[in-house]
Design a protein around this motif. Structure first.
Motif, short mmCIF file in Angstrom:
data_model
loop_
_atom_site.label_atom_id
_atom_site.label_comp_id
_atom_site.label_asym_id
_atom_site.label_seq_id
_atom_site.Cartn_x
_atom_site.Cartn_y
_atom_site.Cartn_z
N CYS A 59 0.85 -1.21 0.00
CA CYS A 59 0.00 0.00 0.00
C CYS A 59 0.87 1.25 0.00
O CYS A 59 0.60 2.22 -0.69
N ARG A 81 1.61 7.40 -6.11
CA ARG A 81 0.50 8.33 -6.38
C ARG A 81 0.84 9.75 -5.94
O ARG A 81 0.40 10.71 -6.54
N ASP A 102 -8.98 -4.37 -1.53
CA ASP A 102 -9.68 -3.22 -2.10
C ASP A 102 -8.90 -2.71 -3.32
O ASP A 102 -7.76 -2.25 -3.18
N LEU A 103 -9.50 -2.81 -4.50
CA LEU A 103 -8.80 -2.42 -5.73
C LEU A 103 -8.43 -0.93 -5.73
O LEU A 103 -7.49 -0.52 -6.41
N ALA A 104 -9.16 -0.12 -4.96
CA ALA A 104 -8.90 1.33 -4.96
C ALA A 104 -7.76 1.71 -4.02
O ALA A 104 -6.98 2.61 -4.31
N THR A 105 -7.67 1.00 -2.88
CA THR A 105 -6.66 1.40 -1.88
C THR A 105 -5.52 0.40 -1.74
O THR A 105 -4.53 0.67 -1.05
N GLN A 106 -5.67 -0.79 -2.34
CA GLN A 106 -4.69 -1.89 -2.25
C GLN A 106 -4.65 -2.53 -0.86
O GLN A 106 -3.88 -3.44 -0.60
N SER A 142 -12.68 -6.38 -3.96
CA SER A 142 -13.79 -5.49 -4.31
C SER A 142 -14.06 -5.57 -5.81
O SER A 142 -13.16 -5.87 -6.60
#
Ligand SMILES: [Zn+2]
Length: 286
Positions: free
Chosen positions: A36, A43, A236-240, A137
């Motif tokens: 993460c 990012r 979670d694909l958005a937050t890893q 997710s």
């Protein structure tokens, strides 16, 4: 960012050999936390000029530098989805000979998957400390089952072959359970909310992972592997992050499998009432 896997032939092999399931779980949680962090730094634009060196030994990749073939020595077995965005070794930052990975769409526990886990429990028991069911997710297989549940007439269209129908069939049970739990938490009117389908998909992903973990807990006990921990989590694909929507922490977390069917209820109740599900449903009832 340069990520360098560096093999030093003169360095001692630092094999991770957890003595307990809890220790193995912590290692995977820490590995996911590091993953993460790498993504978050990228990012944030911190990738330019950044080099991350990962000490690596070819024996942990399954190769013997002296020739011949190595023994399998995983400390964890993972049952995960085939989704290309969810590679378990990368998500947990472990090497291939550290994890016995079984992947199938929807992380469904069919007979072949179960047999593979049984093999690991019986034949890799010297180092195996943990079995993990890893959902994620936005799972396409779970989404297909949710769409069949919401619109049964689409079964023939979604289940275009007998094999796909069989996969969807296996996922309908957790979808039904998730739908019941959402209605008990939010009332029967919940089905009319615009975000109901999205909430049901995420609920069903969690329910499917928890139910599969319960099944594998029973299997491990039946095979006399009581000391092997069984856990589950959702990537979670958005937050890893690996965890559950109901977690009260932003840290990576693997939840212990329930050891009886009754243990599934509080888990799915907590997910149904979580702020993440509430957000998908568009907020608290007015
Ligand atoms: Zn999936």
């Amino acid at each position: 960012m340069d990520i360098i896997y560096r093999f030093d032939p003169d360095a001692e092999l630092e094999r991770v050999q957890p003595e307990s399931g809890a220790e193995a779980r912590t290692i995977l949680e820490q590995g996911n936390g590091q993953f993460c962090d790498i993504v978050a730094r990228t990012r944030a634009g911190e990738h330019t000029g950044t080099t991350l060196v990962v000490p690596c030994d070819v024996r942990l990749l399954g190769a013997d530098p002296d020739g011949g073939s190595l023994r399998q020595e995983p400390f964890a077995a993972i049952v995960g989805c085939a989704d290309a965005r969810v590679p378990p070794q990368m998500i947990f930052r472990r090497m291939s000979n550290e994890m016995f990975v079984v992947r199938v769409a929807g992380n469904v526990i069919g007979s072949e998957v179960l047999a593979s886990v049984e093999y690991a429990l019986e034949h890799l028991s010297s180092g195996l400390r943990l079995v993990v069911v890893l959902g994620h997710s936005g799972c396409g297989a779970v989404t297909a089952a949710v769409d069949v549940y919401l619109t049964p007439l689409r079964f023939e269209e979604i289940g275009s072959t007998r094999s796909i129908r069989s996969l969807v069939d296996k996922l309908l049970l957790p979808v039904h359970a998730a739908a019941r739990r959402l209605e008990s938490a939010w009332g029967s009117e919940v089905t009319r909310r615009p975000g109901y389908r999205a909430a049901l998909i995420e609920m069903a992903v969690c329910t499917n992972a928890a139910e599969s973990a319960l099944q594998l807990r029973r299997t491990a006990t039946m095979l006399g592997a009581e000391k092997v921990e069984v856990a589950f989590g959702v990537y979670d694909l958005a937050t890893q992050r690996v965890g559950l929507p109901s977690d009260d922490t932003a840290e990576a977390r693997l939840a212990l499998a329930p050891d009886a069917a009754g243990g599934l209820v509080p888990i799915s109740e907590a997910v149904a009432r979580s702020s993440a599900i509430e957000a998908l449903l568009g907020g608290a009832p007015g």
